[in-house]
Design an enzyme around this catalytic site. Sequence first.
Site, PDB file in Angstrom:
ATOM      1  N   ASP A  82      -1.917  39.386  32.376  1.00  0.00           N
ATOM      2  CA  ASP A  82      -2.475  39.164  31.041  1.00  0.00           C
ATOM      3  C   ASP A  82      -2.040  37.955  30.107  1.00  0.00           C
ATOM      4  OD1 ASP A  82      -3.586  41.596  31.360  1.00  0.00           O
ATOM      5  OD2 ASP A  82      -2.223  42.960  30.213  1.00  0.00           O
ATOM      6  N   ARG A 125      -0.216  54.989  27.035  1.00  0.00           N
ATOM      7  CA  ARG A 125       0.656  55.943  27.930  1.00  0.00           C
ATOM      8  C   ARG A 125       1.315  57.288  26.979  1.00  0.00           C
ATOM      9  NH1 ARG A 125      -0.385  51.761  30.604  1.00  0.00           N
ATOM     10  NH2 ARG A 125      -0.124  51.586  33.050  1.00  0.00           N
TER      11      ARG A 125
END
Length: 431
Positions: A316, A29
């Site tokens: 995750d 990002r």
Amino acid sequence: MNKKNKIVKPAKFVKGQITLPGDKSISHRALFFAALAEGKSKIKFLNNGADVLSTIVCLQKLGIKFQLGKYSVEVDSSGFKKWNREITGSINCGNSGTTTRLLAGLIAGQGIKVKMIGDESLSARPMERIIEPLQKMGAEIESENKNLPILFNGGKLMGIRYTLPVASAQVKSCLLFAGLFADGKTYITEKTRTRDHTENMMKIFGISIFKKKNVISINKLKNPVIPFKYSVPGDPSAAAFWVAAGLLVPNSKLNLKRISLNSSRISYIKLLQKNGCKVRIDSINKSLEPFGDIIIQSSKIKSFSIRKKIAASLIDEIPILALIATQAKGKSTFRGVKELRFKESDRIKSIVESLKCLGADIKEYPDGFDIFGPTKLKGNTVDSYGDHRIAMMLAIAGLISNSPVKIKNHSIVNISYPDFYGILERISRKQ
Ligand code: S3P
């Protein structure tokens, strides 16, 4: 690719201090926001894995320039209005789902005509989740099986109201990025909370974004982002492997430095704390993207259960939580985690098969698995299934098995954590 198997031997204890690589989600990002800026931005502690490099390579095709230092990168962009629109060849996202889905929002938003491709694993992952809403916004997109390759053919975007059908931060972020270039306002409803780095970083970098209950809205971006300096906090998903090592290997203590403590990322720590794990969070810096240290000691862990509601906030970490569950007394259940089937590997299958190979008592279901513990794991030769998080989970399994674990296709850890085996070597004392 390194053809030799990685051998991880049982350890007497693990001890030391670890500085984690920059968080992978935040690193991608930060690069995208630097590309949206006009001028030079400097990002410190960017994740040095292959996935983040894929984002850099893709952004180079848009004309953005990078100067890579040892711990920082300088990003020079002429602003989104001047991105290169005449792209030669295709844009290759490698193995990176985050690169693909977030960049798709920007490319569709800018009406750039280009073909997006990826490696074999990425080309098998579902892309309908971004194609459908982007087409609703007005993007002209072609794709044979709703997978990569995707052909972007331009189109002018309009803001839409959209409820995310899957709990996915990548899809949410894709649409937020597309919304920056759409006429009118874009509203995104998220039924299950997912990681919110895109929203936080928009605020940090001066982009107006609004949230009312579970509806996020965004307006068209009028001006480029102002160039910035930003330090990426350490990756909590990478830290989870060391948390497991500290917890499971007897007589151990690890101190993990400067890790992102974003509340949408540390559910696994709360879950472990609740179930008897001695893990402490320290020296917290409370900014929009908070970070701090984690101290972990060997502990006795109780069995636990994961349901759909919290799955998105620890998606995750499930491979390593599965390994932890093999050492917990009783039955641990993982359900409502079907999304795992669409990760870098079919993670339900790769977790179940690899842990079975090490002697774990594990039963597969369409949307998860059950683990019965504790089991003393036995060494074996096991495949990583070409998945970085499975390879790292197997390495931690090697530390607690009765004989070495040999990992096939082990160098896949380079996707997110190139220094992983070096650190493993440094902190562990062999039996
Ligand atoms: C990510 C979101 C998650 C996560 C991935 C990174 C992100 O994927 O599994 O590793 O940076 O937004 P989904 O959005 O597909 O759940």
